[in-house]
Every structure is written in structure tokens, then in C-alpha cells.
Design a protein around this motif. Structure first.
Motif, PDB file in Angstrom:
ATOM      1  N   VAL A 189       0.854  -1.201   0.000  1.00  0.00           N
ATOM      2  CA  VAL A 189       0.000   0.000   0.000  1.00  0.00           C
ATOM      3  C   VAL A 189       0.887   1.247   0.000  1.00  0.00           C
ATOM      4  N   LYS A 190       1.944   1.204   0.795  1.00  0.00           N
ATOM      5  CA  LYS A 190       2.849   2.357   0.845  1.00  0.00           C
ATOM      6  C   LYS A 190       3.445   2.663  -0.528  1.00  0.00           C
ATOM      7  N   ALA A 191       3.886   1.602  -1.228  1.00  0.00           N
ATOM      8  CA  ALA A 191       4.480   1.839  -2.557  1.00  0.00           C
ATOM      9  C   ALA A 191       3.461   2.522  -3.463  1.00  0.00           C
ATOM     10  N   GLY A 192       2.197   2.090  -3.395  1.00  0.00           N
ATOM     11  CA  GLY A 192       1.156   2.715  -4.212  1.00  0.00           C
ATOM     12  C   GLY A 192       0.916   4.157  -3.795  1.00  0.00           C
ATOM     13  N   MET A 193       0.727   4.358  -2.507  1.00  0.00           N
ATOM     14  CA  MET A 193       0.397   5.694  -1.994  1.00  0.00           C
ATOM     15  C   MET A 193       1.552   6.664  -2.219  1.00  0.00           C
ATOM     16  N   ALA A 194       2.791   6.162  -2.141  1.00  0.00           N
ATOM     17  CA  ALA A 194       3.943   7.064  -2.228  1.00  0.00           C
ATOM     18  C   ALA A 194       4.353   7.344  -3.673  1.00  0.00           C
ATOM     19  N   VAL A 195       4.409   6.298  -4.504  1.00  0.00           N
ATOM     20  CA  VAL A 195       5.043   6.515  -5.818  1.00  0.00           C
ATOM     21  C   VAL A 195       4.299   5.940  -7.020  1.00  0.00           C
ATOM     22  N   ASP A 196       3.170   5.240  -6.827  1.00  0.00           N
ATOM     23  CA  ASP A 196       2.588   4.561  -7.981  1.00  0.00           C
ATOM     24  C   ASP A 196       1.058   4.532  -7.890  1.00  0.00           C
ATOM     25  N   PRO A 197       0.403   5.566  -8.435  1.00  0.00           N
ATOM     26  CA  PRO A 197      -1.070   5.627  -8.325  1.00  0.00           C
ATOM     27  C   PRO A 197      -1.759   4.432  -8.978  1.00  0.00           C
ATOM     28  N   ARG A 198      -1.115   3.892 -10.055  1.00  0.00           N
ATOM     29  CA  ARG A 198      -1.764   2.733 -10.712  1.00  0.00           C
ATOM     30  C   ARG A 198      -1.715   1.508  -9.814  1.00  0.00           C
ATOM     31  N   LEU A 199      -0.627   1.356  -9.081  1.00  0.00           N
ATOM     32  CA  LEU A 199      -0.552   0.240  -8.122  1.00  0.00           C
ATOM     33  C   LEU A 199      -1.627   0.428  -7.047  1.00  0.00           C
ATOM     34  N   PHE A 200      -1.818   1.659  -6.581  1.00  0.00           N
ATOM     35  CA  PHE A 200      -2.823   1.879  -5.549  1.00  0.00           C
ATOM     36  C   PHE A 200      -4.219   1.478  -6.065  1.00  0.00           C
ATOM     37  N   ALA A 201      -4.519   1.888  -7.298  1.00  0.00           N
ATOM     38  CA  ALA A 201      -5.828   1.546  -7.871  1.00  0.00           C
ATOM     39  C   ALA A 201      -5.958   0.027  -8.050  1.00  0.00           C
ATOM     40  N   TRP A 202      -4.861  -0.637  -8.419  1.00  0.00           N
ATOM     41  CA  TRP A 202      -4.867  -2.105  -8.577  1.00  0.00           C
ATOM     42  C   TRP A 202      -5.181  -2.766  -7.222  1.00  0.00           C
ATOM     43  N   ILE A 203      -4.582  -2.239  -6.160  1.00  0.00           N
ATOM     44  CA  ILE A 203      -4.846  -2.791  -4.818  1.00  0.00           C
ATOM     45  C   ILE A 203      -6.330  -2.646  -4.494  1.00  0.00           C
ATOM     46  N   GLU A 204      -6.889  -1.483  -4.794  1.00  0.00           N
ATOM     47  CA  GLU A 204      -8.320  -1.266  -4.506  1.00  0.00           C
ATOM     48  C   GLU A 204      -9.187  -2.293  -5.238  1.00  0.00           C
ATOM     49  N   ARG A 205      -8.792  -2.622  -6.464  1.00  0.00           N
ATOM     50  CA  ARG A 205      -9.593  -3.565  -7.253  1.00  0.00           C
ATOM     51  C   ARG A 205      -9.428  -5.002  -6.760  1.00  0.00           C
ATOM     52  N   HIS A 206      -8.337  -5.300  -6.060  1.00  0.00           N
ATOM     53  CA  HIS A 206      -8.070  -6.686  -5.644  1.00  0.00           C
ATOM     54  C   HIS A 206      -8.097  -6.856  -4.130  1.00  0.00           C
ATOM     55  N   LEU A 207      -8.807  -5.931  -3.466  1.00  0.00           N
ATOM     56  CA  LEU A 207      -8.751  -5.911  -1.999  1.00  0.00           C
ATOM     57  C   LEU A 207      -9.192  -7.215  -1.347  1.00  0.00           C
ATOM     58  N   VAL A 208     -10.301  -7.766  -1.857  1.00  0.00           N
ATOM     59  CA  VAL A 208     -10.852  -8.956  -1.200  1.00  0.00           C
ATOM     60  C   VAL A 208      -9.866 -10.129  -1.311  1.00  0.00           C
ATOM     61  N   ALA A 209      -9.327 -10.297  -2.520  1.00  0.00           N
ATOM     62  CA  ALA A 209      -8.380 -11.406  -2.745  1.00  0.00           C
ATOM     63  C   ALA A 209      -7.098 -11.194  -1.940  1.00  0.00           C
ATOM     64  N   LEU A 210      -6.639  -9.948  -1.864  1.00  0.00           N
ATOM     65  CA  LEU A 210      -5.411  -9.672  -1.099  1.00  0.00           C
ATOM     66  C   LEU A 210      -5.648  -9.940   0.384  1.00  0.00           C
ATOM     67  N   ALA A 211      -6.798  -9.482   0.880  1.00  0.00           N
ATOM     68  CA  ALA A 211      -7.089  -9.667   2.307  1.00  0.00           C
ATOM     69  C   ALA A 211      -7.168 -11.153   2.646  1.00  0.00           C
ATOM     70  N   ALA A 212      -7.660 -11.955   1.673  1.00  0.00           N
ATOM     71  CA  ALA A 212      -7.781 -13.396   1.912  1.00  0.00           C
ATOM     72  C   ALA A 212      -6.453 -14.117   1.689  1.00  0.00           C
ATOM     73  N   GLY A 213      -5.455 -13.401   1.205  1.00  0.00           N
ATOM     74  CA  GLY A 213      -4.143 -14.030   0.976  1.00  0.00           C
ATOM     75  C   GLY A 213      -4.134 -14.966  -0.215  1.00  0.00           C
ATOM     76  N   GLU A 214      -4.984 -14.689  -1.224  1.00  0.00           N
ATOM     77  CA  GLU A 214      -5.002 -15.581  -2.403  1.00  0.00           C
ATOM     78  C   GLU A 214      -3.665 -15.499  -3.136  1.00  0.00           C
ATOM     79  N   PRO A 215      -3.055 -16.653  -3.412  1.00  0.00           N
ATOM     80  CA  PRO A 215      -1.707 -16.654  -3.987  1.00  0.00           C
ATOM     81  C   PRO A 215      -1.563 -15.824  -5.259  1.00  0.00           C
ATOM     82  N   ASP A 216      -2.560 -15.887  -6.188  1.00  0.00           N
ATOM     83  CA  ASP A 216      -2.412 -15.120  -7.436  1.00  0.00           C
ATOM     84  C   ASP A 216      -2.388 -13.621  -7.157  1.00  0.00           C
ATOM     85  N   ALA A 217      -3.246 -13.199  -6.227  1.00  0.00           N
ATOM     86  CA  ALA A 217      -3.290 -11.769  -5.900  1.00  0.00           C
ATOM     87  C   ALA A 217      -1.969 -11.348  -5.244  1.00  0.00           C
ATOM     88  N   LEU A 218      -1.454 -12.186  -4.349  1.00  0.00           N
ATOM     89  CA  LEU A 218      -0.182 -11.849  -3.704  1.00  0.00           C
ATOM     90  C   LEU A 218       0.940 -11.775  -4.736  1.00  0.00           C
TER      91      LEU A 218
END
Ligand code: NAD
Length: 367
Positions: A189-218
């Protein structure tokens, strides 16, 4: 992903970074590719050694290399000067010479400690990072920062020493406790918030999978965060350019202070950074023109990933003292990395003590 070869302008060598699911068993061939060393000390902590060191040693030996394990206690307190001195002693006992190399098999603690040992032992030997936590895979194994903590604060003695190779094996995260996984996501999240808006938006789109620790999302998060960090550090290896690598310290001024004030027994590094980012975003709204809606996006992401909102009750005076000790201070006071927009963190700046104190009290500090 093909190997990412990061060439650092000031370094005499380059660093090869490979993301290879299941790649632990291919460590031996990777080592042969990135270094001429034939003898390796594999440094890890007890938790990691129990789970993964056997395969690392077998792979090195299978490739015709000599490998010996050095196993340390787990936890941030291992990243200290006494432990560093013991590690130097172990390396001399093994008779490691300048043609030999170190493998750091573990999380950020082992990477920072073993990397610093590699930077200093015999004035510098090759090292390979084999990060085993999400935090180390997305952040600490890229960029060559190595360090130990001193009683006065985190990372106060260290060096820039690029690993000759970084082997990222996302399968190793299968054994990582969920809390550690969440803490690692804080640095994504820090990398997105600090230097990469597209990464931040990608995190927002994959929040559920990331929170669940899904391997593809990680795996997706790892690759994107590494690329974001590599773009920044190859331009500003030694954190000197205004607005360059310092942007990646977003959330860290307070994060480090929380860790030090709680004697490294409180929140995990990533958890402390999450609290630090919330406060940095609040201050960014007050003095850097960050849209409150953007701050709300950050809060929503951190909430969804289960990262803490407040620090455990910590005396304000201890936090302020720890921030003054942090190496990111300047002669004139504590500087904060703020951001006017998502993905555009900027030059650290001084902020009125009154505003900082109010924000800290709101985040759980006690008077
Ligand atoms: P850590 O190294 O302490 O690892 C966390 C815990 O997870 C440990 O108990 C460890 O034994 C265990 N563990 C590690 N891998 C495991 C696995 N695959 N399965 C099961 N258990 C496993 O902590 P961390 O969060 O990885 O690193 C934090 C450190 O990284 C801090 O000291 C921080 O300052 C540093 N850091 C450095 C940089 C840099 O650029 N050098 C960047 C960010 C953070």
C-alpha cells in the motif's frame, strides 16, 4: 516475469531479481548465475530454518556448491549490534573468505542483518537475498539498504550494499502467519500511496483477494510493488535526490518511532507503518493539499486489509523523542514525507509541532 536486472549508476555491479514460484529448489543454479562464489553461509532464523533451510542447502549442494547454515533467533531484537558481532565471528569460524558469499534466507530482519554482515565482513562479500516474508519480498530485499538497530533507534548503523541476486519465491508465503502477511501488505500500500497511483488503484480492485491471501493476488502485488520500488531506487540509489527515494519513507517517520517506543515488542513493522501512513495522510490533508477523499481511500484500503487504526497507548513524549532520534531527522527537526496526491509523495518537510501532537493524540498516543 523475466529477470529484472537493476543497474545502479554508482554501483560497480548490478543486481539480478527473479520472481520464481517454487524457485527455492533452484537456488543453486541461480547462485551460479549471479556470483562466482563457491562457498555459502546461509543465514536464517529458527522459524525459517525449520521450514525452508533444508531445501536451500540441498539446492546449493546439488549445484556443486558448499553451503553451511547459520541459524539465529527470530524477531526484531536479532537485528542488533551484538548479534551482528556474533555473526561476524561465525563467518570467521567457517573460514569464509572474500570469494565466498552469504545467502540471507528470511524476512526483513535476516535480510538487513545478513546484508550488513555481507557489506562489512572482509570489507564486503557478495550476498543473495532470498526473502521469505511478504514484506521482505515486496520491499526490503530491493534497493540494497542493510542495517542494524541501535538502542537509540532503528537502522541507525548500516550500509547500502546491493545483493548480487534476489530470488523471490512466492510459494514460501504459504507458511507465513496471516498477521505477518497483512503487515507485508502495508508496504505494498505504501508503494502505491507514495510513488505509484496505478498500483494503488490495482490494490483497490483486488482488496478482497489480497485480504484473503489468495496466492495469485499476492504474486501480482509482489511483482507490481517490486517494479515500483525498482523504478525509484535505480534513479536514487543512496536516497539523495530531492523527492526520489525518500518518498518511500511515507509512513515511516512515525512507524519507526512506534516500534522504538515500544522496544520492538509492540506492533509489527508493517502495522506500525500502517498507523504512520494514516497520520501522514491526515497531515497531508492539513498542510499538503491532499484531497480528503484520497485520505479516505487510504483508510478504506488499510481497514479492508485488517491493518490497525491506532497504536497501543504510547506516551507522546516517548514518540517525539524517538522521532528526533530517527535518522530521517534534520538539524532543524523532524521531517515528514507527505503527499499531495495518491502516488506523489514528496520531499520531507517540517511541520508545526502543534499539528503533529494533535495527530499523534488522535492516533492513540497518550499525553
Ligand atoms: P521478520 O524478518 O522478523 O519476519 C517476521 C516473522 O516471520 C519472524 O518470526 C520469522 O521467523 C517469520 N517468518 C519469516 N518467513 C517465514 C515463512 N516463510 N514462514 C513462516 N514464518 C516465517 O520481519 P519482516 O516483517 O519480514 O521484516 C521487518 C524488518 O524489515 C524490519 O527490521 C524493517 O526495518 C526491515 N525493513 C527493511 C527494509 C529495507 O529496505 N532494507 C524495508 C522495509 C523493512
Amino acid at each position: 516475469m523475466a529477470d529484472l536486472v537493476i543497474r545502479y549508476p554508482s554501483a560497480s555491479r548490478r543486481s539480478r531479481l527473479r520472481i520464481d514460484p517454487g524457485g527455492l529448489v533452484r537456488l543453486g543454479s541461480f547462485a551460479r548465475l549471479v556470483t562466482r562464489a563457491r562457498r555459502f553461509a546461509v543465514v536464517s532464523d529458527r522459524n525459517v530454518a525449520r521450514l525452508h533451510a533444508g531445501r536451500a542447502l540441498r539446492s546449493l549442494r546439488g549445484a556443486g556448491l558448499t553451503a553451511t547454515a547459520i541459524v539465529l533467533a527470530p524477531g526484531e531484537r536479532t537485528k542488533g549490534s551484538a548479534q551482528l558481532a556474533r555473526l561476524w565471528d561465525r563467518l570467521t569460524e567457517l573460514g569464509l573468505d572474500r570469494e565466498d558469499a552469504i545467502v540471507a534466507l528470511g524476512g526483513g530482519v535476516i535480510g538487513d542483518l545478513a546484508g550488513f554482515a555481507a557489506a562489512t565482513y572482509l570489507r564486503g562479500v557478495d550476498w543473495i537475498a532470498l526473502p521469505t516474508t511478504l514484506l521482505a519480498q515486496v520491499d526490503s530485499s530491493v534497493g540494497g539498504k542493510t542495517a542494524v538497530d541501535l538502542p537509540a533507534g532503528k537502522n541507525l548503523a548500516g550500509a547500502f550494499h546491493q545483493p548480487v541476486g534476489v530470488l523471490v519465491d512466492p510459494h514460501l508465503l504459504a507458511t507465513l502467519p496471516a498477521r505477518q502477511r497483512r503487515a507485508g501488505l502495508a508496504e505494498v500500500v505504501k508503494a502505491g500511496m507514495a510513488v505509484d497511483p496505478r498500483l494503488f488503484a490495482w490494490i483497490e480492485r483486488h482488496l478482497v483477494a489480497l485480504a484473503a491471501g489468495e496466492p495469485d493476488a499476492l504474486a501480482g502485488a509482489i511483482e507490481r510493488a517490486i517494479r515500483a520500488k525498482a523504478r525509484v531506487v535505480r534513479r536514487d540509489e543512496h536516497e539523495r535526490r530531492r523527492g526520489g527515494r525518500t518518498a518511500l519513507n511515507f509512513g515511516h517517520t512515525l512507524g519507526h518511532a512506534i516500534e522504538a517506543s515500544r522496544d520492538y515488542r509492540g506492533p509489527l513493522h508493517g502495522e506500525a507503518v500502517a498507523i504512520g501512513m494514516r497520520v501522514a495522510a491526515a497531515l497531508s490533508v492539513r498542510v499538503a493539499g491532499l484531497d480528503p477523499a484520497a485520505r479516505a481511500r487510504l483508510e478504506a484500503v488499510l481497514d479492508a486489509l485488517g491493518l490497525p487504526r491506532r497504536m497501543p497507548p504510547t506516551p507522546l513524549s516517548r514518540l517525539l523523542a524517538a522521532m528526533r532520534q530517527d535518522k530521517k531527522r534534520s538539524a532543524s527537526g523532524v521531517r515528514w514525507v507527505l503527499t499531495p496526491r495518491v502516488g506523489h509523495a514528496s520531499v520531507p518537510r517540517l511541520i508545526s509541532g502543534r499539528l503533529v501532537q494533535a495527530a499523534l493524540l488522535e492516533a492513540g498516543a497518550c499525553a
